[in-house]
Scaffold this active site. Structure first.
Site, PDB file in Angstrom:
ATOM      1  N   ARG A  14      -8.940  -9.085 -13.091  1.00  0.00           N
ATOM      2  CA  ARG A  14      -7.772  -9.945 -13.111  1.00  0.00           C
ATOM      3  C   ARG A  14      -6.708  -8.933 -12.373  1.00  0.00           C
ATOM      4  O   ARG A  14      -6.390  -9.283 -11.155  1.00  0.00           O
ATOM      5  CB  ARG A  14      -7.300 -10.440 -14.533  1.00  0.00           C
ATOM      6  CG  ARG A  14      -6.281 -11.342 -14.377  1.00  0.00           C
ATOM      7  CD  ARG A  14      -4.850 -11.068 -14.146  1.00  0.00           C
ATOM      8  NE  ARG A  14      -4.334 -10.275 -14.971  1.00  0.00           N
ATOM      9  CZ  ARG A  14      -3.250  -9.505 -14.836  1.00  0.00           C
ATOM     10  NH1 ARG A  14      -2.496  -9.837 -13.960  1.00  0.00           N
ATOM     11  NH2 ARG A  14      -2.668  -8.930 -15.907  1.00  0.00           N
ATOM     12  N   HIS A 205       0.084  -0.998 -20.888  1.00  0.00           N
ATOM     13  CA  HIS A 205      -0.613  -1.226 -19.842  1.00  0.00           C
ATOM     14  C   HIS A 205       0.318  -0.720 -18.709  1.00  0.00           C
ATOM     15  O   HIS A 205       1.253  -0.920 -18.097  1.00  0.00           O
ATOM     16  CB  HIS A 205      -0.135  -2.964 -19.676  1.00  0.00           C
ATOM     17  CG  HIS A 205      -0.582  -3.611 -18.379  1.00  0.00           C
ATOM     18  ND1 HIS A 205      -1.710  -4.525 -18.507  1.00  0.00           N
ATOM     19  CD2 HIS A 205      -0.319  -3.631 -17.255  1.00  0.00           C
ATOM     20  CE1 HIS A 205      -1.971  -5.109 -17.287  1.00  0.00           C
ATOM     21  NE2 HIS A 205      -0.975  -4.391 -16.569  1.00  0.00           N
ATOM     22  N   CYS A 238       0.159  -5.285  -8.091  1.00  0.00           N
ATOM     23  CA  CYS A 238       0.846  -6.772  -8.546  1.00  0.00           C
ATOM     24  C   CYS A 238       1.328  -7.308  -7.208  1.00  0.00           C
ATOM     25  O   CYS A 238       2.056  -6.571  -6.519  1.00  0.00           O
ATOM     26  CB  CYS A 238       2.035  -6.696  -9.458  1.00  0.00           C
ATOM     27  SG  CYS A 238       2.912  -8.269  -9.770  1.00  0.00           S
ATOM     28  N   ASN A 247      -3.811  -0.259 -12.040  1.00  0.00           N
ATOM     29  CA  ASN A 247      -3.664   0.013 -13.308  1.00  0.00           C
ATOM     30  C   ASN A 247      -4.427   1.541 -13.557  1.00  0.00           C
ATOM     31  O   ASN A 247      -5.036   1.771 -12.648  1.00  0.00           O
ATOM     32  CB  ASN A 247      -4.366  -0.847 -14.470  1.00  0.00           C
ATOM     33  CG  ASN A 247      -3.729  -2.124 -14.538  1.00  0.00           C
ATOM     34  OD1 ASN A 247      -4.140  -2.925 -13.694  1.00  0.00           O
ATOM     35  ND2 ASN A 247      -2.901  -2.424 -15.690  1.00  0.00           N
TER      36      ASN A 247
HETATM   37  P1  HMG Z   1       6.077 -23.121  -9.113  1.00  0.00           P
HETATM   38  O1  HMG Z   1       5.758 -23.207  -7.427  1.00  0.00           O
HETATM   39  O2  HMG Z   1       7.367 -22.861  -9.549  1.00  0.00           O
HETATM   40  O3  HMG Z   1       5.536 -24.423  -9.821  1.00  0.00           O
HETATM   41  O4  HMG Z   1       4.937 -21.667  -9.444  1.00  0.00           O
HETATM   42  P2  HMG Z   1       5.162 -25.838  -9.657  1.00  0.00           P
HETATM   43  O5  HMG Z   1       4.964 -26.334 -11.129  1.00  0.00           O
HETATM   44  O6  HMG Z   1       6.087 -26.339  -8.952  1.00  0.00           O
HETATM   45  O7  HMG Z   1       3.749 -25.859  -9.033  1.00  0.00           O
HETATM   46  C1  HMG Z   1       3.510 -25.356  -7.611  1.00  0.00           C
HETATM   47  C2  HMG Z   1       2.054 -25.816  -7.363  1.00  0.00           C
HETATM   48  O8  HMG Z   1       1.279 -24.922  -7.971  1.00  0.00           O
HETATM   49  C3  HMG Z   1       1.710 -27.381  -7.494  1.00  0.00           C
HETATM   50  O9  HMG Z   1       0.768 -27.781  -6.841  1.00  0.00           O
HETATM   51  C4  HMG Z   1       1.002 -27.040  -9.008  1.00  0.00           C
HETATM   52  O10 HMG Z   1       0.189 -28.096  -9.206  1.00  0.00           O
HETATM   53  C5  HMG Z   1       0.280 -25.783  -8.740  1.00  0.00           C
HETATM   54  P3  HMG Z   1       1.011 -28.595  -5.604  1.00  0.00           P
HETATM   55  O11 HMG Z   1       1.586 -29.796  -6.168  1.00  0.00           O
HETATM   56  O12 HMG Z   1       2.017 -27.892  -4.698  1.00  0.00           O
HETATM   57  O13 HMG Z   1      -0.322 -28.658  -4.821  1.00  0.00           O
HETATM   58  N1  HMG Z   1      -0.194 -25.149 -10.170  1.00  0.00           N
HETATM   59  C6  HMG Z   1      -0.691 -24.564 -10.597  1.00  0.00           C
HETATM   60  N2  HMG Z   1      -2.211 -24.664  -9.854  1.00  0.00           N
HETATM   61  C7  HMG Z   1      -3.252 -23.826 -10.657  1.00  0.00           C
HETATM   62  N3  HMG Z   1      -2.991 -23.469 -11.832  1.00  0.00           N
HETATM   63  C8  HMG Z   1      -2.072 -23.474 -12.380  1.00  0.00           C
HETATM   64  C9  HMG Z   1      -0.862 -24.100 -11.767  1.00  0.00           C
HETATM   65  N4  HMG Z   1       0.518 -24.280 -12.254  1.00  0.00           N
HETATM   66  C10 HMG Z   1       1.072 -25.058 -11.180  1.00  0.00           C
HETATM   67  N5  HMG Z   1      -1.647 -22.950 -13.762  1.00  0.00           N
HETATM   68  C11 HMG Z   1       3.858 -20.835 -10.890  1.00  0.00           C
HETATM   69  C12 HMG Z   1       5.092 -21.440 -10.815  1.00  0.00           C
HETATM   70  C13 HMG Z   1       3.935 -20.217 -12.507  1.00  0.00           C
HETATM   71  C14 HMG Z   1       2.659 -21.688 -11.218  1.00  0.00           C
HETATM   72  C15 HMG Z   1       3.401 -19.788  -9.999  1.00  0.00           C
HETATM   73  O14 HMG Z   1       4.671 -18.872  -9.677  1.00  0.00           O
HETATM   74  C16 HMG Z   1       2.401 -18.914 -10.048  1.00  0.00           C
HETATM   75  O15 HMG Z   1       1.149 -19.453 -10.198  1.00  0.00           O
HETATM   76  N6  HMG Z   1       2.461 -17.596 -10.374  1.00  0.00           N
HETATM   77  C17 HMG Z   1       1.605 -16.484 -10.781  1.00  0.00           C
HETATM   78  C18 HMG Z   1       2.016 -15.427 -10.309  1.00  0.00           C
HETATM   79  C19 HMG Z   1       0.936 -14.115 -11.002  1.00  0.00           C
HETATM   80  O16 HMG Z   1      -0.240 -14.443 -11.221  1.00  0.00           O
HETATM   81  N7  HMG Z   1       1.361 -12.971 -10.787  1.00  0.00           N
HETATM   82  C20 HMG Z   1       0.578 -11.872 -11.188  1.00  0.00           C
HETATM   83  C21 HMG Z   1       0.386 -11.826 -12.515  1.00  0.00           C
HETATM   84  S1  HMG Z   1       1.685 -10.924 -13.644  1.00  0.00           S
HETATM   85  C22 HMG Z   1       1.290  -9.474 -13.535  1.00  0.00           C
HETATM   86  O17 HMG Z   1       0.396  -8.930 -12.801  1.00  0.00           O
HETATM   87  C23 HMG Z   1       2.007  -8.531 -14.376  1.00  0.00           C
HETATM   88  C24 HMG Z   1       1.067  -7.935 -15.368  1.00  0.00           C
HETATM   89  O18 HMG Z   1      -0.164  -7.322 -15.126  1.00  0.00           O
HETATM   90  C25 HMG Z   1       2.071  -7.120 -16.478  1.00  0.00           C
HETATM   91  C26 HMG Z   1       2.149  -5.638 -15.575  1.00  0.00           C
HETATM   92  O19 HMG Z   1       1.758  -5.062 -14.908  1.00  0.00           O
HETATM   93  O20 HMG Z   1       3.598  -5.656 -16.101  1.00  0.00           O
HETATM   94  C27 HMG Z   1       0.683  -9.150 -16.484  1.00  0.00           C
HETATM   95 MG    MG Z   2      -0.337  -5.378 -14.510  1.00  0.00          MG
END
Ligand code: HMG
Ligand code: MG
Length: 300
Positions: A14, A205, A238, A247
């Site tokens: 992931r 993490h 990220c 990581n």
């Molecule tokens: P948005 O554009 O604000 O949301 O995104 P929306 O509700 O307007 O949806 C936009 C589109 O996404 C729509 O599709 C939804 O249906 C679809 P369209 O109508 O345009 O065809 N959608 C989805 N599709 C699949 N699965 C879903 C989903 N939700 C909406 N769950 C949203 C908001 C949260 C969806 C977006 O910003 C997003 O997906 N972000 C993910 C970012 C991400 O994964 N970042 C990396 C992880 S965080 C990280 O790595 C840190 C961590 O490791 C800790 C650390 O290191 O500190 C955890």
């Molecule tokens: Mg991370």
């Protein structure tokens, strides 16, 4: 006090692959299967996020359908909203994880909403998870620095961690998303959080961008934290934190735990093979020093 046993939560499929050039579904399946074979018992397998935001994590439903599950292994998924939660559960995820940030700017860039809005989005996830008996993990990102805001106050990290814990997350994983932390700062941050959330519910993490992750883990283990996130071969980073590396490498963590006499259940030789294989498949160098050293020794 230092724990006797450390629970490793494997991030490679992931957090790792979300920031690598897109791996094929076959490679993702093979990676999860091989990690299960190496003795890891919690593998964050994929994300149910928007494929427009993170294309590398697309097709998580097919991934979950096709992995070979090992008894006793938790295959978890990252879910940003109820849509993601429902999809993850339908696909067979054993657990889910929600993620909030200690930095307002990072929250906007990563999930397009404020910290408070993100926590409001988790409420229906927590309710649905409770009804179905699904455990929810919580991440706080940018705990030791933010790519947009710089230093983050430990009190802010503690505040977000407390809200996630009180909303029902069984564990709070403290992310040094950009890897700028150093041991004293990491200890001060964990101590601030531990004043609000039981230390047994905290996980580390740390990203290894500045080569500090292992030192940070060693320092924080002394506080009694017993869960550590890491990614085989130090994969990833990220997508919304430019320049952040992967990581802490799981091989490096396991080697250090072996040296400290702490148990973890992972077969280091098997893990090194997994790390070298995925690195070759991705055409990248192995980000684990231990992986490289042991591979050179055995002529892999
Ligand atoms: P948005 O554009 O604000 O949301 O995104 P929306 O509700 O307007 O949806 C936009 C589109 O996404 C729509 O599709 C939804 O249906 C679809 P369209 O109508 O345009 O065809 N959608 C989805 N599709 C699949 N699965 C879903 C989903 N939700 C909406 N769950 C949203 C908001 C949260 C969806 C977006 O910003 C997003 O997906 N972000 C993910 C970012 C991400 O994964 N970042 C990396 C992880 S965080 C990280 O790595 C840190 C961590 O490791 C800790 C650390 O290191 O500190 C955890
Ligand atoms: Mg991370």
């Amino acid at each position: 006090m230092r724990p006797q046993r450390v629970q490793i939560v494997e991030m490679g499929p992931r957090d790792g692959l979300q920031n690598e050039p897109k791996a094929s579904l076959e490679d993702r399946i093979a990676l999860v299967n091989a990690l299960g074979d190496s003795g890891l018992n919690h593998i964050e397998t994929g994300s149910f996020v928007s494929p427009k935001w993170v294309p590398q994590m697309a097709d998580a439903d097919q991934l979950f359908a096709r992995i070979q599950r090992h008894d006793g292994v938790v295959y978890s998924a990252l879910t940003p909203n109820l849509k993601g939660f429902e999809a993850a559960i339908a696909a067979g995820a054993d657990q889910v994880a929600v993620f909030a940030s200690a930095s307002e700017s990072f929250s906007q860039k990563n999930i397009n909403c404020s910290i408070i809005e993100s926590i409001e989005r988790f409420v229906p996830i927590m309710t649905a998870a409770r009804e179905r008996g699904i455990k929810v993990r919580g991440y706080v990102s940018c705990t030791l620095g933010c790519p947009y805001e710089g230093a983050i106050a430990p009190a802010k990290v503690a505040e977000v961690a407390k809200v996630l814990f009180e909303s029902g997350c069984y564990e709070i994983s403290l992310g040094d998303t950009i890897g700028t932390g150093t041991p004293d700062k990491a200890v001060a941050m964990v101590e601030a959080v531990a004043a609000q959330v039981p230390i047994g519910a905290l996980a580390l993490h740390f990203h290894d961008t500045y080569g500090q992750a292992l030192a940070n883990v060693a320092a924080c283990l002394e506080l009694g934290v017993a869960t550590v996130d890491s990614a085989v071969a130090g994969l990833g980073g990220c997508p919304y934190a430019t320049g952040a590396s992967g990581n802490l490498a799981t091989e490096d963590l396991v080697y250090m735990l072996n040296g400290m006499g702490l148990s973890h259940g992972v077969d280091l030789d098997k893990l090194v093979q997994v790390g070298n294989h995925i690195s070759q498949r991705l055409g990248r160098s192995n980000g684990s020093k231990v992986g490289l050293a042991l591979a050179n020794r055995s002529g892999q």
